[in-house]
Design a protein around this motif. Sequence first.
Motif, mmCIF file in Angstrom:
data_model
loop_
_atom_site.group_PDB
_atom_site.id
_atom_site.type_symbol
_atom_site.label_atom_id
_atom_site.label_comp_id
_atom_site.label_asym_id
_atom_site.label_seq_id
_atom_site.Cartn_x
_atom_site.Cartn_y
_atom_site.Cartn_z
ATOM 1 N N LEU A 37 11.362 -5.412 9.906
ATOM 2 C CA LEU A 37 11.682 -4.693 8.666
ATOM 3 C C LEU A 37 11.693 -3.187 8.890
ATOM 4 C CD1 LEU A 37 12.320 -5.618 5.725
ATOM 5 C CD2 LEU A 37 11.616 -7.405 7.320
ATOM 6 N N ALA A 38 10.829 -2.699 9.763
ATOM 7 C CA ALA A 38 10.847 -1.268 10.078
ATOM 8 C C ALA A 38 12.193 -0.883 10.683
ATOM 9 C CB ALA A 38 9.708 -0.929 11.045
ATOM 10 N N VAL A 39 12.708 -1.725 11.566
ATOM 11 C CA VAL A 39 14.008 -1.452 12.198
ATOM 12 C C VAL A 39 15.134 -1.512 11.173
ATOM 13 C CG1 VAL A 39 15.666 -2.254 13.923
ATOM 14 C CG2 VAL A 39 13.220 -2.257 14.458
ATOM 15 N N ILE A 40 15.091 -2.516 10.310
ATOM 16 C CA ILE A 40 16.129 -2.646 9.286
ATOM 17 C C ILE A 40 16.125 -1.432 8.364
ATOM 18 C CG2 ILE A 40 16.823 -3.960 7.231
ATOM 19 C CD1 ILE A 40 15.768 -6.478 8.715
ATOM 20 N N LEU A 41 14.936 -1.035 7.927
ATOM 21 C CA LEU A 41 14.844 0.114 7.034
ATOM 22 C C LEU A 41 15.304 1.392 7.721
ATOM 23 C CD1 LEU A 41 11.442 -0.644 5.271
ATOM 24 C CD2 LEU A 41 13.732 -0.911 4.322
ATOM 25 N N GLU A 42 15.009 1.517 9.016
ATOM 26 C CA GLU A 42 15.466 2.700 9.746
ATOM 27 C C GLU A 42 16.992 2.723 9.842
ATOM 28 O OE1 GLU A 42 14.970 6.382 11.679
ATOM 29 O OE2 GLU A 42 13.702 5.170 10.357
ATOM 30 N N GLY A 43 17.601 1.527 9.987
ATOM 31 C CA GLY A 43 19.063 1.453 9.995
ATOM 32 C C GLY A 43 19.663 1.871 8.662
ATOM 33 N N LEU A 56 9.307 5.143 4.211
ATOM 34 C CA LEU A 56 8.598 3.871 4.216
ATOM 35 C C LEU A 56 8.466 3.282 5.626
ATOM 36 C CD1 LEU A 56 7.353 1.904 2.173
ATOM 37 C CD2 LEU A 56 9.572 0.770 2.009
ATOM 38 N N VAL A 57 9.340 3.679 6.542
ATOM 39 C CA VAL A 57 9.361 3.083 7.882
ATOM 40 C C VAL A 57 8.005 3.207 8.590
ATOM 41 C CG1 VAL A 57 10.478 3.105 10.145
ATOM 42 C CG2 VAL A 57 11.857 3.421 8.071
ATOM 43 N N ILE A 95 5.469 0.204 10.347
ATOM 44 C CA ILE A 95 5.016 0.271 11.738
ATOM 45 C C ILE A 95 3.497 0.131 11.799
ATOM 46 C CG2 ILE A 95 4.871 1.733 13.793
ATOM 47 C CD1 ILE A 95 7.521 3.057 12.825
ATOM 48 N N GLU A 96 2.797 0.855 10.942
ATOM 49 C CA GLU A 96 1.321 0.814 10.942
ATOM 50 C C GLU A 96 0.807 -0.571 10.577
ATOM 51 O OE1 GLU A 96 -2.439 1.835 11.580
ATOM 52 O OE2 GLU A 96 -0.682 3.103 12.024
ATOM 53 N N HIS A 97 1.403 -1.214 9.596
ATOM 54 C CA HIS A 97 1.008 -2.576 9.234
ATOM 55 C C HIS A 97 1.224 -3.530 10.418
ATOM 56 C CE1 HIS A 97 -0.211 -2.386 5.080
ATOM 57 N NE2 HIS A 97 0.893 -1.759 4.703
ATOM 58 N N GLY A 144 0.799 -1.212 0.000
ATOM 59 C CA GLY A 144 0.000 0.000 0.000
ATOM 60 C C GLY A 144 0.833 1.263 0.000
ATOM 61 N N ALA A 145 2.001 1.216 -0.606
ATOM 62 C CA ALA A 145 2.885 2.382 -0.671
ATOM 63 C C ALA A 145 3.398 2.522 -2.101
ATOM 64 C CB ALA A 145 4.047 2.223 0.304
#
Length: 340
Positions: A298-304, A325-326, A330-332, A251-252
Amino acid sequence: MSPDRPPGLDPDRLRGLLDRERPGLVDGPLSGRLIEGGRSNLTYAVTDGTSTWVVRRPPLGHVLATAHDMAREHRVISALHPTRVPVPRPLLLCEDPEVLGAPFYVMEFVEGTPYRTAEQLAPLGAERTRAAVLALVDTLVELHAVDPAAVGLTDFGRPEGFLDRQLRRWGKQLDASRNRELAGIDELHAALGRALPTSPAPAVVHGDYRLDNVLIDADDRITAILDWEMSTVGDPLTDLGLLVMYSLPLGAPDSPVSTTAEAAGHPAPAELIERYAARSGRDVSAVSWYTAFAWFKLAVILEGIHYRYTLGRTVGPGFDRIGGLVPVFIEHGLTTLQEG
């Protein structure tokens, strides 16, 4: 830096090492190219004009502890290569940072295509896409059927308390890259901790299992599972949760990270879960928790990755859009956990 000498790879030094450690393997000067698509460890195709090999090394800049352990990657593919699990043949591990600036390993080049998006799957058609995704499930069952002790991986992980430790580990990874406010991520982390499921018997876990981390040949066979940097021995349902996550629409629009869920013929997550349960014999009733954990991880990985981008330490296109995208992940994660 010339095209055949990408950042992080010195073909001359690599050739010298291979001539010493694997005499006769290389026949002529080496050149290399970065294989695009990775967002973490760097992967290069290296050739002497006749044969081709693959080199894996950590990223050039900010490195989180334990996240880029070349010896672990090399060990797990060495252990799995004699089994039915398709992995490239490992050739050499070099832990001396003097050669390429960081530890690395060399493995055989395996033919096949990693399908990263629904658009890339489109030419296969619905029937072949369905077959490829179902083969992904079957290959995961094959991986999880390997007895860690039988392949010398008894001490490769600590299954006791695995999920709790994973949550704490990814929380620390987040803190190490935290340089902005991320609404909801601490709430998601805490909610996952309150709802920890009971893990099944431990197995070899890939840690990043999805369609674009396998190679598929012209006959629609999976020829290799790649990118073992997060592998361990632990709860196999973490792999299933990640596979389910990547089978859901993101959804992005215009995202630099995508799922294949919208490809024609792609099986629904429920079918993938049912197939895994039937073929593995495992109880998958807590799959929503594992899927929510995948969104968090995945949110953590993308933030890294976003953090490394802000420091100017990334190689390749698309990194400027990772940060946006992070919050989507998180919302998902929050929604999945609430619905589960």
